[in-house]
Design a protein around this motif. Structure first.
Motif, short mmCIF file in Angstrom:
data_model
loop_
_atom_site.label_atom_id
_atom_site.label_comp_id
_atom_site.label_asym_id
_atom_site.label_seq_id
_atom_site.Cartn_x
_atom_site.Cartn_y
_atom_site.Cartn_z
N LEU A 76 0.82 -1.22 0.00
CA LEU A 76 0.00 0.00 0.00
C LEU A 76 0.85 1.27 0.00
N LEU A 77 2.14 1.12 0.29
CA LEU A 77 3.03 2.28 0.18
C LEU A 77 3.21 2.72 -1.27
N VAL A 78 2.95 1.81 -2.22
CA VAL A 78 3.13 2.17 -3.64
C VAL A 78 2.15 3.24 -4.07
N PRO A 79 0.82 3.08 -3.89
CA PRO A 79 -0.07 4.17 -4.27
C PRO A 79 0.15 5.43 -3.45
N LEU A 80 0.56 5.29 -2.18
CA LEU A 80 0.88 6.48 -1.40
C LEU A 80 2.06 7.23 -2.02
N GLY A 81 3.08 6.48 -2.42
CA GLY A 81 4.22 7.11 -3.08
C GLY A 81 3.85 7.70 -4.41
N PHE A 82 3.00 6.99 -5.16
CA PHE A 82 2.56 7.48 -6.47
C PHE A 82 1.79 8.80 -6.30
N MET A 83 0.98 8.88 -5.26
CA MET A 83 0.23 10.11 -4.99
C MET A 83 1.19 11.27 -4.76
N LEU A 134 -1.16 5.41 -17.91
CA LEU A 134 -1.69 4.96 -16.62
C LEU A 134 -3.17 4.57 -16.73
N VAL A 135 -3.92 5.34 -17.51
CA VAL A 135 -5.36 5.08 -17.67
C VAL A 135 -5.62 3.63 -18.09
N TYR A 136 -4.81 3.11 -19.00
CA TYR A 136 -5.09 1.79 -19.58
C TYR A 136 -4.62 0.64 -18.68
N GLY A 196 -2.96 -9.74 -9.63
CA GLY A 196 -1.51 -9.87 -9.68
C GLY A 196 -0.88 -9.01 -10.76
N PRO A 197 -1.27 -9.18 -12.03
CA PRO A 197 -0.71 -8.34 -13.09
C PRO A 197 -0.97 -6.85 -12.87
N PHE A 198 -2.14 -6.49 -12.37
CA PHE A 198 -2.42 -5.08 -12.13
C PHE A 198 -1.44 -4.49 -11.13
N LEU A 199 -1.23 -5.17 -10.00
CA LEU A 199 -0.33 -4.64 -8.98
C LEU A 199 1.10 -4.53 -9.51
N VAL A 200 1.52 -5.50 -10.31
CA VAL A 200 2.88 -5.47 -10.86
C VAL A 200 3.05 -4.31 -11.84
N VAL A 201 2.13 -4.17 -12.79
CA VAL A 201 2.25 -3.11 -13.80
C VAL A 201 2.12 -1.74 -13.15
N TYR A 202 1.20 -1.60 -12.22
CA TYR A 202 1.04 -0.32 -11.52
C TYR A 202 2.32 0.02 -10.76
N SER A 203 2.93 -0.96 -10.14
CA SER A 203 4.19 -0.72 -9.41
C SER A 203 5.30 -0.29 -10.36
N LEU A 204 5.38 -0.92 -11.53
CA LEU A 204 6.41 -0.55 -12.50
C LEU A 204 6.21 0.88 -13.00
N LEU A 205 4.96 1.27 -13.20
CA LEU A 205 4.70 2.64 -13.61
C LEU A 205 5.08 3.63 -12.51
N PHE A 206 4.83 3.26 -11.27
CA PHE A 206 5.25 4.12 -10.17
C PHE A 206 6.76 4.33 -10.19
#
Length: 260
Positions: free
Chosen positions: A158-165, A214-216, A225-235
């Motif tokens: 959960l630190l990933v979306p906090l950092g992304f923010m 990011l939208v896509y 699983g894939p969502f969390l990985v790709v979102y993390s890579l974008l972060f």
């Protein structure tokens, strides 16, 4: 990349005879892309916005009304993301609404040009909507991850979306500050040169840091699983870009200083 500023109260210019003529006027008045601007805004979103802007102008909509439509689509998607259990269909709906909101975000500034130019109030409204969007989208990811996606023993993610923010807020603020300082300097010193324009290579290199990419990612909502990985890579891409860009932007500001 901040959206094009809007205007609301200026009288509209005479409407051309056809929709095609309106599109031609927009193409002729198109601003050059910022240096290093990502590919999606240049080659996809700006063109989608042009079609929307031409239709909105001919329908008599003001730029602020177009901004309001963009905001309604975007924040509907963010609420769905935060409140509804993730599925493939939800991912499609969220992606469609975010992409449409982004296209309308591009259209408001183009409608402004058709009506004769931008205003401070329109630009303020546009940037306020963008600022809220840039943070609340990642807040919605945090909420849905906590409620539905991340097991209790993996809550460190959960630190990933906090950092992304945080990265999104800082990046947005610095982009605006860079533009304001460069514009102020160019008004004081006519010898200043503000480099504009982009190249396909620069645009592709900046693609991972673009909101349009990011939208896509939300198409993967049904696959945690894939969502969390790709979102993390974008972060990581956004964070790395910001860390590398800050020294360069500082040097740019130093170069604007008047020699003693």
């Amino acid at each position: 990349m901040p959206a094009e500023p809007a205007v609301d109260e200026r009288p509209a210019a005479p409407v051309p005879d056809t929709y095609r003529q309106t599109l031609a006027r927009l193409r002729a008045a198109q601003k050059p892309a910022g240096r290093g601007a990502p590919a999606y805004p240049i080659y996809v979103n700006r063109r989608l916005g042009r079609f929307i802007a031409a239709a909105a102008f001919r329908a008599g909509l003001t730029p602020n009304q177009v901004t309001a439509i963009s905001a309604a689509m975007t924040f509907t998607a963010i609420l769905l993301l935060a409140l509804v259990p993730p599925t493939f269909l939800l991912g499609v709906a969220v992606t469609a609404l975010l992409a449409a909101g982004y296209a309308f975000d591009s259209a408001d500034g183009q409608v402004a040009r058709l009506r004769g130019g931008g205003s401070a109030a329109g630009e303020w409204l546009d940037h306020v909507v963008d600022a809220i969007k840039s943070s609340t989208l990642h807040g919605a990811v945090l909420i849905t991850a906590y409620r539905f996606l991340v097991p209790a023993d993996q809550r460190g993610w959960l630190l990933v979306p906090l950092g992304f923010m945080a990265v999104s807020a800082v990046s947005f603020s610095v982009f605006l500050l860079n533009d304001l300082l460069k514009a102020a300097r160019s008004r004081r010193d006519t010898t200043s040169v503000i480099r504009t324009g982009s190249t396909p290579l620069r645009s592709l290199a900046g693609a991972p840091t673009d909101y349009g990419v990011l939208v896509y990612v939300f198409l993967l909502l049904g696959l945690p699983g894939p969502f969390l990985v790709v979102y993390s890579l974008l972060f990581l891409a956004h964070l790395g870009y910001l860390v590398l860009a800050l020294p360069k932007w500082f040097r740019d500001m130093r170069s604007l200083e008047t020699p003693a």
